[in-house]
Design an enzyme around this catalytic site. Structure first.
Site, PDB file in Angstrom:
ATOM      1  N   ARG A 139       0.342   1.626   8.140  1.00  0.00           N
ATOM      2  CA  ARG A 139       0.271   0.163   8.173  1.00  0.00           C
ATOM      3  C   ARG A 139      -0.502  -0.369   9.387  1.00  0.00           C
ATOM      4  O   ARG A 139      -0.671  -1.566   9.533  1.00  0.00           O
ATOM      5  CB  ARG A 139       1.657  -0.452   8.036  1.00  0.00           C
ATOM      6  CG  ARG A 139       2.566  -0.293   9.205  1.00  0.00           C
ATOM      7  CD  ARG A 139       3.924  -0.959   8.926  1.00  0.00           C
ATOM      8  NE  ARG A 139       4.554  -1.270  10.187  1.00  0.00           N
ATOM      9  CZ  ARG A 139       5.848  -1.483  10.330  1.00  0.00           C
ATOM     10  NH1 ARG A 139       6.645  -1.430   9.293  1.00  0.00           N
ATOM     11  NH2 ARG A 139       6.342  -1.778  11.506  1.00  0.00           N
ATOM     12  N   GLY A 173       7.801  -6.167   9.458  1.00  0.00           N
ATOM     13  CA  GLY A 173       6.871  -5.076   9.765  1.00  0.00           C
ATOM     14  C   GLY A 173       5.451  -5.613   9.836  1.00  0.00           C
ATOM     15  O   GLY A 173       5.029  -6.380   8.971  1.00  0.00           O
ATOM     16  N   ASP A 179       4.325  -3.869   1.705  1.00  0.00           N
ATOM     17  CA  ASP A 179       5.090  -3.475   0.512  1.00  0.00           C
ATOM     18  C   ASP A 179       4.601  -4.154  -0.768  1.00  0.00           C
ATOM     19  O   ASP A 179       4.954  -3.732  -1.865  1.00  0.00           O
ATOM     20  CB  ASP A 179       6.580  -3.781   0.711  1.00  0.00           C
ATOM     21  CG  ASP A 179       7.209  -2.883   1.757  1.00  0.00           C
ATOM     22  OD1 ASP A 179       6.584  -1.875   2.116  1.00  0.00           O
ATOM     23  OD2 ASP A 179       8.321  -3.194   2.210  1.00  0.00           O
TER      24      ASP A 179
HETATM   25  O1  F6P Z   1       7.681  -4.295   6.369  1.00  0.00           O
HETATM   26  C1  F6P Z   1       7.696  -3.316   5.408  1.00  0.00           C
HETATM   27  C2  F6P Z   1       7.890  -1.935   5.969  1.00  0.00           C
HETATM   28  O2  F6P Z   1       6.661  -1.480   6.462  1.00  0.00           O
HETATM   29  C3  F6P Z   1       8.543  -1.001   4.953  1.00  0.00           C
HETATM   30  O3  F6P Z   1       7.750  -0.485   3.982  1.00  0.00           O
HETATM   31  C4  F6P Z   1       9.201   0.019   5.833  1.00  0.00           C
HETATM   32  O4  F6P Z   1      10.262   0.644   5.163  1.00  0.00           O
HETATM   33  C5  F6P Z   1       9.693  -0.848   6.922  1.00  0.00           C
HETATM   34  O5  F6P Z   1       8.788  -1.907   7.050  1.00  0.00           O
HETATM   35  C6  F6P Z   1       9.870  -0.206   8.259  1.00  0.00           C
HETATM   36  O6  F6P Z   1      10.407  -1.169   9.118  1.00  0.00           O
HETATM   37  P1  F6P Z   1      10.584  -1.024  10.662  1.00  0.00           P
HETATM   38  O7  F6P Z   1       9.215  -1.025  11.274  1.00  0.00           O
HETATM   39  O8  F6P Z   1      11.398  -2.196  11.108  1.00  0.00           O
HETATM   40  O9  F6P Z   1      11.308   0.273  10.894  1.00  0.00           O
END
Ligand code: F6P
Length: 427
Positions: free
Chosen positions: A305, A21, A149
């Site tokens: 994020r 992520g 995270d």
């Molecule tokens: O990388 C961490 C994160 O932001 C987590 O907190 C979240 O659950 C996840 O990635 C979401 O992932 P993706 O963008 O692959 O759905």
């Protein structure tokens, strides 16, 4: 921080890839990598979409980007080269993939590989770092920390976290002012759902919004604390009766006594992680049905994020510093390490970057320590505040254009001409 040591002239190219992520500041790390490598006369290639780009030989020549574009990465969210969730298995199980990576590295004279990601990516970086020995090719591999995270082991905090923490604390504060205004005749309960699958760091950061008895957030739900429906409802009711309204911040990783996520959507990603999102509406329905209160809920999801407009200055600086340090370590010949952040003082907040063994970081998850969560399980402690508060300090500079929007950069991302056959081969 210590001055950059003089390094011997290096030969070969450096490959950088973003993984997992993305964050509001992962591109600041990319800027740190590229600027540090340029200063040493080393060319940086970037893999398109993380390790997938390395496997597919989809490489970007960052030397085609202007100095100004690379500098602008420092304030541009998202992942400038694309990211991926893709897990390499053991050297034995995924032999063809590892052999392909070596083939791509050899074809493009890649001698240093920097993998910028979380704990799964540290695992990938560690496996690649073992390649040199196993397959007779001299490659130095350095993991570069990143994750909203904040759950990487060893490092005091993770680049990306300070900014999501700041966004979460600000949003909790602002939305609470709103619900407080409306509570007399309308909304009584506001629920904010935040990321963090197994560790409650982001939820904890909401606690920075207020520090007095009745200040919001009134209830924080951590993945580390088993959700107790009756106790939760009693707490919401008592808060509304005492304060007039109630702000709840719930981690997406909140689980019931059976260990099930309240918000599990039933789908899984390439690592086998459950796709989460939806604990807020579950809680809101409960509040309405059992207590009859009007509610609003919010799921900022990717907004949290990618919120570069609310990024922490400390976080942006740390993100850049780990990129610079990763180049320094790789060019100095280090392998299987990660630059980590070491806190040397809480107040005034001081930190430095040091190398740590990837083997101590890969596949481990750092959860909130017990002494960071209040006895009743619904708040953060003074120790948690001491840890969290410096990480959201300062507003990371962000240039705005005449249109009122931030000036984010879009790189040219010029592809290198492939030299090898397609992978996986077509039959
Ligand atoms: O990388 C961490 C994160 O932001 C987590 O907190 C979240 O659950 C996840 O990635 C979401 O992932 P993706 O963008 O692959 O759905």
């Amino acid at each position: 921080m210590s001055p950059t040591p003089r390094l011997p002239a290096a030969t070969g190219n450096l490959l950088y890839a973003q993984s997992g992520g993305v964050t509001a500041v992962i591109n600041a790390t990319a800027a740190g990598v590229i600027e540090a490598a340029r200063a040493r006369g080393v060319k940086v290639y970037a893999a398109r979409n993380g390790i997938l780009g390395a496997l597919r030989e989809q490489l970007i020549d960052t030397s085609k980007e202007s100095k100004a574009s690379i500098t602008a990465l420092r304030h541009t969210p998202g992942g400038a080269f694309g990211s991926c969730r893709y897990k390499l298995k053991s050297l034995e199980e995924s032999h063809a993939e590892y052999a392909r990576l070596i083939e791509v590295f050899r074809a493009h004279d890649i001698r240093w590989f920097l993998y910028n990601g979380g704990n799964d990516s540290a695992d990938t970086a560690l496996k690649i770092s073992q390649l040199g020995k196993a397959m007779g090719y001299d490659i130095r591999c350095v993991g570069v920390p990143k994750t909203v995270d904040n759950d990487l082991a060893v490092t005091d905090c993770c680049p990306g976290f300070g900014s999501v923490a700041k966004y979460t604390a600000i949003s909790t504060l602002e939305a609470s002012l709103d619900v407080a205004s409306m509570a007399e005749t309308s909304t009584k309960v506001f629920i904010l759902e935040v990321m963090g699958r197994h560790a409650g760091w982001i939820a904890a950061a909401a606690g920075l919004a207020g520090d007095s008895a009745d200040a919001a957030p009134h209830i924080i739900l951590f993945p580390e604390v088993t959700f107790d429906e009756a106790a939760f409802l009693a707490r919401v009711k008592a808060t509304v009766e005492r304060v007039g309204w109630c702000t709840v911040v719930a981690s997406e990783g909140t689980r019931n006594a059976a260990g099930q996520f309240l918000a599990e959507a039933g789908t899984r990603d390439a690592f086998g992680h459950a796709q989460l999102g939806g604990v807020a509406p579950v809680l809101a329905a409960l509040v309405k049905e059992r207590l009859g209160y009007k509610y609003h809920w919010a799921l900022p999801d990717y907004l949290q994020r990618s919120a570069r407009h609310a990024a922490s200055q400390v976080d942006a600086e740390q993100a850049y510093a780990v990129g610079e340090a990763a180049v320094e370590y790789a060019l100095a010949g280090m392998n299987a390490v990660m630059p980590v952040i070491v806190r040397t003082s809480d107040a005034p907040y001081r930190w430095k970057v040091e190398p740590a063994a990837l083997a101590k970081i890969a596949n481990r998850e750092k959860k909130m320590p017990k002494n960071f969560i209040s006895r009743d399980g619904y708040a953060i402690t003074a120790a948690a505040r001491r840890y969290l508060a410096p990480l959201i300090h300062g507003q990371a500079p962000l240039p705005y254009g005449n249109n009122g929007l931030p000036r984010y950069v879009q790189l040219r991302n010029v592809a290198l001409a492939p030299k090898l056959a397609e992978f996986p081969p077509r039959h």
